[in-house]
Design a protein around this motif. Structure first.
Motif, PDB file in Angstrom:
ATOM      1  N   GLN A 199       6.412   6.922  -6.393  1.00 35.55           N
ATOM      2  CA  GLN A 199       6.528   8.375  -6.593  1.00 35.55           C
ATOM      3  C   GLN A 199       7.989   8.819  -6.517  1.00 35.55           C
ATOM      4  O   GLN A 199       8.456   9.604  -7.345  1.00 35.55           O
ATOM      5  CB  GLN A 199       5.714   9.129  -5.531  1.00 35.55           C
ATOM      6  CG  GLN A 199       4.208   8.985  -5.724  1.00 35.55           C
ATOM      7  CD  GLN A 199       3.423   9.341  -4.471  1.00 35.55           C
ATOM      8  OE1 GLN A 199       3.980   9.841  -3.495  1.00 35.55           O
ATOM      9  NE2 GLN A 199       2.136   9.071  -4.489  1.00 35.55           N
ATOM     10  N   LYS A 200       8.705   8.308  -5.515  1.00 36.32           N
ATOM     11  CA  LYS A 200      10.108   8.738  -5.343  1.00 36.32           C
ATOM     12  C   LYS A 200      10.973   8.260  -6.502  1.00 36.32           C
ATOM     13  O   LYS A 200      11.848   8.984  -6.964  1.00 36.32           O
ATOM     14  CB  LYS A 200      10.691   8.224  -4.025  1.00 36.32           C
ATOM     15  CG  LYS A 200       9.992   8.706  -2.779  1.00 36.32           C
ATOM     16  CD  LYS A 200       9.968  10.207  -2.654  1.00 36.32           C
ATOM     17  CE  LYS A 200       8.615  10.655  -2.224  1.00 36.32           C
ATOM     18  NZ  LYS A 200       8.422  12.090  -2.158  1.00 36.32           N
ATOM     19  N   ALA A 201      10.745   7.041  -6.977  1.00 33.61           N
ATOM     20  CA  ALA A 201      11.556   6.538  -8.105  1.00 33.61           C
ATOM     21  C   ALA A 201      11.344   7.414  -9.337  1.00 33.61           C
ATOM     22  O   ALA A 201      12.284   7.695 -10.081  1.00 33.61           O
ATOM     23  CB  ALA A 201      11.208   5.079  -8.399  1.00 33.61           C
ATOM     24  N   ALA A 229      -0.978   5.405 -11.939  1.00 30.40           N
ATOM     25  CA  ALA A 229      -1.546   6.679 -11.463  1.00 30.40           C
ATOM     26  C   ALA A 229      -0.519   7.429 -10.615  1.00 30.40           C
ATOM     27  O   ALA A 229      -0.385   8.653 -10.714  1.00 30.40           O
ATOM     28  CB  ALA A 229      -2.825   6.421 -10.672  1.00 30.40           C
ATOM     29  N   ASN A 230       0.240   6.692  -9.814  1.00 26.33           N
ATOM     30  CA  ASN A 230       1.283   7.343  -9.007  1.00 26.33           C
ATOM     31  C   ASN A 230       2.409   7.891  -9.864  1.00 26.33           C
ATOM     32  O   ASN A 230       2.981   8.937  -9.558  1.00 26.33           O
ATOM     33  CB  ASN A 230       1.845   6.360  -7.980  1.00 26.33           C
ATOM     34  CG  ASN A 230       1.013   6.340  -6.720  1.00 26.33           C
ATOM     35  OD1 ASN A 230       0.735   7.392  -6.140  1.00 26.33           O
ATOM     36  ND2 ASN A 230       0.586   5.160  -6.306  1.00 26.33           N
ATOM     37  N   VAL A 231       2.731   7.180 -10.938  1.00 23.25           N
ATOM     38  CA  VAL A 231       3.774   7.666 -11.863  1.00 23.25           C
ATOM     39  C   VAL A 231       3.324   8.996 -12.455  1.00 23.25           C
ATOM     40  O   VAL A 231       4.086   9.976 -12.494  1.00 23.25           O
ATOM     41  CB  VAL A 231       4.028   6.629 -12.987  1.00 23.25           C
ATOM     42  CG1 VAL A 231       4.873   7.234 -14.098  1.00 23.25           C
ATOM     43  CG2 VAL A 231       4.689   5.377 -12.429  1.00 23.25           C
ATOM     44  N   ILE A 232       2.079   9.053 -12.907  1.00 22.56           N
ATOM     45  CA  ILE A 232       1.574  10.269 -13.555  1.00 22.56           C
ATOM     46  C   ILE A 232       1.509  11.419 -12.557  1.00 22.56           C
ATOM     47  O   ILE A 232       1.937  12.543 -12.855  1.00 22.56           O
ATOM     48  CB  ILE A 232       0.205   9.986 -14.208  1.00 22.56           C
ATOM     49  CG1 ILE A 232       0.432   9.110 -15.447  1.00 22.56           C
ATOM     50  CG2 ILE A 232      -0.524  11.279 -14.578  1.00 22.56           C
ATOM     51  CD1 ILE A 232      -0.825   8.607 -16.102  1.00 22.56           C
ATOM     52  N   GLU A 233       1.022  11.135 -11.361  1.00 27.59           N
ATOM     53  CA  GLU A 233       0.916  12.201 -10.358  1.00 27.59           C
ATOM     54  C   GLU A 233       2.297  12.781 -10.019  1.00 27.59           C
ATOM     55  O   GLU A 233       2.468  13.999  -9.926  1.00 27.59           O
ATOM     56  CB  GLU A 233       0.264  11.633  -9.102  1.00 27.59           C
ATOM     57  CG  GLU A 233      -0.212  12.701  -8.150  1.00 27.59           C
ATOM     58  CD  GLU A 233      -0.802  12.080  -6.897  1.00 27.59           C
ATOM     59  OE1 GLU A 233      -1.735  11.266  -7.022  1.00 27.59           O
ATOM     60  OE2 GLU A 233      -0.313  12.414  -5.810  1.00 27.59           O
ATOM     61  N   HIS A 274       0.769  -1.250   0.000  1.00 22.83           N
ATOM     62  CA  HIS A 274       0.000   0.000   0.000  1.00 22.83           C
ATOM     63  C   HIS A 274       0.799   1.298   0.000  1.00 22.83           C
ATOM     64  O   HIS A 274       1.476   1.606  -0.955  1.00 22.83           O
ATOM     65  CB  HIS A 274      -1.005  -0.011   1.162  1.00 22.83           C
ATOM     66  CG  HIS A 274      -1.727  -1.312   1.252  1.00 22.83           C
ATOM     67  ND1 HIS A 274      -2.534  -1.783   0.239  1.00 22.83           N
ATOM     68  CD2 HIS A 274      -1.717  -2.264   2.208  1.00 22.83           C
ATOM     69  CE1 HIS A 274      -3.012  -2.961   0.579  1.00 22.83           C
ATOM     70  NE2 HIS A 274      -2.530  -3.289   1.763  1.00 22.83           N
ATOM     71  N   ALA A 275       0.697   2.040   1.131  1.00 19.66           N
ATOM     72  CA  ALA A 275       1.206   3.414   1.162  1.00 19.66           C
ATOM     73  C   ALA A 275       2.709   3.461   0.885  1.00 19.66           C
ATOM     74  O   ALA A 275       3.195   4.366   0.209  1.00 19.66           O
ATOM     75  CB  ALA A 275       0.901   4.050   2.515  1.00 19.66           C
ATOM     76  N   ARG A 276       3.443   2.446   1.360  1.00 16.62           N
ATOM     77  CA  ARG A 276       4.897   2.487   1.152  1.00 16.62           C
ATOM     78  C   ARG A 276       5.226   2.206  -0.316  1.00 16.62           C
ATOM     79  O   ARG A 276       6.207   2.698  -0.845  1.00 16.62           O
ATOM     80  CB  ARG A 276       5.614   1.521   2.085  1.00 16.62           C
ATOM     81  CG  ARG A 276       5.207   1.760   3.522  1.00 16.62           C
ATOM     82  CD  ARG A 276       6.267   2.028   4.554  1.00 16.62           C
ATOM     83  NE  ARG A 276       7.639   1.846   4.222  1.00 16.62           N
ATOM     84  CZ  ARG A 276       8.300   0.738   4.444  1.00 16.62           C
ATOM     85  NH1 ARG A 276       7.706  -0.311   4.953  1.00 16.62           N
ATOM     86  NH2 ARG A 276       9.565   0.691   4.159  1.00 16.62           N
ATOM     87  N   LEU A 277       4.377   1.430  -0.972  1.00 18.77           N
ATOM     88  CA  LEU A 277       4.585   1.208  -2.413  1.00 18.77           C
ATOM     89  C   LEU A 277       4.280   2.489  -3.192  1.00 18.77           C
ATOM     90  O   LEU A 277       5.029   2.880  -4.087  1.00 18.77           O
ATOM     91  CB  LEU A 277       3.705   0.057  -2.910  1.00 18.77           C
ATOM     92  CG  LEU A 277       3.812  -0.239  -4.415  1.00 18.77           C
ATOM     93  CD1 LEU A 277       5.236  -0.637  -4.797  1.00 18.77           C
ATOM     94  CD2 LEU A 277       2.845  -1.352  -4.826  1.00 18.77           C
ATOM     95  N   ASP A 278       3.185   3.164  -2.821  1.00 19.05           N
ATOM     96  CA  ASP A 278       2.858   4.453  -3.459  1.00 19.05           C
ATOM     97  C   ASP A 278       4.057   5.393  -3.338  1.00 19.05           C
ATOM     98  O   ASP A 278       4.483   6.019  -4.306  1.00 19.05           O
ATOM     99  CB  ASP A 278       1.661   5.134  -2.776  1.00 19.05           C
ATOM    100  CG  ASP A 278       0.349   4.379  -2.979  1.00 19.05           C
ATOM    101  OD1 ASP A 278       0.284   3.512  -3.857  1.00 19.05           O
ATOM    102  OD2 ASP A 278      -0.609   4.683  -2.241  1.00 19.05           O
ATOM    103  N   TYR A 279       4.584   5.482  -2.125  1.00 17.02           N
ATOM    104  CA  TYR A 279       5.704   6.375  -1.852  1.00 17.02           C
ATOM    105  C   TYR A 279       6.910   5.982  -2.718  1.00 17.02           C
ATOM    106  O   TYR A 279       7.529   6.822  -3.367  1.00 17.02           O
ATOM    107  CB  TYR A 279       6.055   6.293  -0.359  1.00 17.02           C
ATOM    108  CG  TYR A 279       7.303   7.034   0.025  1.00 17.02           C
ATOM    109  CD1 TYR A 279       7.250   8.380   0.400  1.00 17.02           C
ATOM    110  CD2 TYR A 279       8.547   6.401   0.029  1.00 17.02           C
ATOM    111  CE1 TYR A 279       8.402   9.064   0.756  1.00 17.02           C
ATOM    112  CE2 TYR A 279       9.702   7.084   0.380  1.00 17.02           C
ATOM    113  CZ  TYR A 279       9.623   8.409   0.739  1.00 17.02           C
ATOM    114  OH  TYR A 279      10.768   9.080   1.082  1.00 17.02           O
ATOM    115  N   MET A 280       7.201   4.692  -2.748  1.00 17.44           N
ATOM    116  CA  MET A 280       8.392   4.248  -3.471  1.00 17.44           C
ATOM    117  C   MET A 280       8.271   4.542  -4.967  1.00 17.44           C
ATOM    118  O   MET A 280       9.234   4.967  -5.604  1.00 17.44           O
ATOM    119  CB  MET A 280       8.613   2.757  -3.227  1.00 17.44           C
ATOM    120  CG  MET A 280       9.997   2.314  -3.600  1.00 17.44           C
ATOM    121  SD  MET A 280      10.442   0.760  -2.812  1.00 17.44           S
ATOM    122  CE  MET A 280       9.545  -0.383  -3.816  1.00 17.44           C
TER     123      MET A 280
END
Ligand code: SAH
Length: 251
Positions: free
Chosen positions: A100-102, A130-134, A92-98
């Motif tokens: 986005q940071k990458a 979606a996280n990549v685009i954001e 979840h949240a840690r994957l979203d974070y990872m």
């Protein structure tokens, strides 16, 4: 860095962009511009699609934003370094974070790799995209990193181009200056950096990784980092020494 406009809202659109063009806004985007950002007809934003650079666009529509009129290009299309971030998916949240940071660190491809101690075996690729685009929208990145389908470690390794450098982040590697270790790798054609799961790599996985051609076993210091921290650290080191932070062109 070419001066970019970081004040205007930046929106990813999945449509061709050219001067004089018009892009219809779907419900989500119309809602985002009108209700979240509170923009209305006549106001300008920036748009990009990952292929045609960044463009100025004027909002049009009667009651709510309905489409965008594309005017002038504000930045040409750029290219990211050929740098794949391969990782055991987190939850979840840690994957979203990872993810986005990458993207912020300039990875051009994200590849989930399933290992013996991977915690999350079901990965939501749509959510990763979606996280990549954001992250790209927020950071002014014009190229959209690709998101690969999750692959077991052995299958991913078997399908890799053996000419690429494999940077294997291993907390078991002997402590050595990572900058010097990366500098010793003469301009590779493409880099894959691999960070393992919170439980680390199994013995046989480590052995398999060390048998791969062109593998650099990289130490990220004397402490064990969490996987998301290791991601940012490894990508920063690689970008600084071999990637697009170094000022060298064409890598
Ligand atoms: N096996 C560890 C935890 C793994 S940390 C344990 O004792 O629990 C998650 C991942 O981050 C590792 O698989 C590795 O790829 C990376 N990592 C963490 N610390 C690191 C370090 N000091 N050097 C290199 N890689 C590291």
């Amino acid at each position: 860095m070419p001066l970019a406009d970081f004040r205007s809202p930046r929106l990813f659109v999945d449509a061709a962009l050219a001067a004089g063009g018009r892009v219809a806004l779907d419900r989500n985007r119309s809602n985002y511009l009108g209700n979240v950002l509170r923009l209305s007809a006549g106001e300008t934003i920036l748009v990009f699609n990952g292929r045609d650079g960044e463009w100025q666009a004027t909002i049009a529509g009667r009651k709510r934003p309905e489409h965008l009129e594309i005017s002038a290009q504000s930045r040409p299309q750029d290219r990211l370094p050929d740098l794949t971030y391969a990782f055991a998916p987190l939850k979840h949240a840690r994957l979203d974070y990872m993810v986005q940071k990458a993207v912020e660190m300039g990875a051009s491809a994200l590849q989930p790799v399933l290992t013996r101690f991977t915690q999350a075996t079901r990965v939501n690729s749509g959510r990763m995209r979606a996280n990549v685009i954001e992250a790209a929208e927020q950071c002014g990145i014009l190229s959209i990193a690709t998101v690969g389908e999750p692959a077991p470690l052995d299958r991913w390794l078997a399908g890799r181009d053996p000419g690429r450098l494999l940077v294997f982040c291993d907390e078991g590697a002997e402590l050595a200056n990572p900058v010097a270790a990366l500098q010793a790798e003469a301009a590779p054609h493409g880099i894959d950096v691999l960070v393992g799961p919170e439980g680390g790599f199994a013995g046989e996985e480590r052995a398999l990784l060390l048998r791969q051609p062109r593998t650099l076993r990289l130490s990220l210091g004397p402490r064990i980092l969490r996987a998301d921290t290791a991601a940012v650290t490894a990508l920063a080191l690689i970008q600084a020494v071999l990637g697009d932070w170094s000022g060298a062109k064409g890598r």
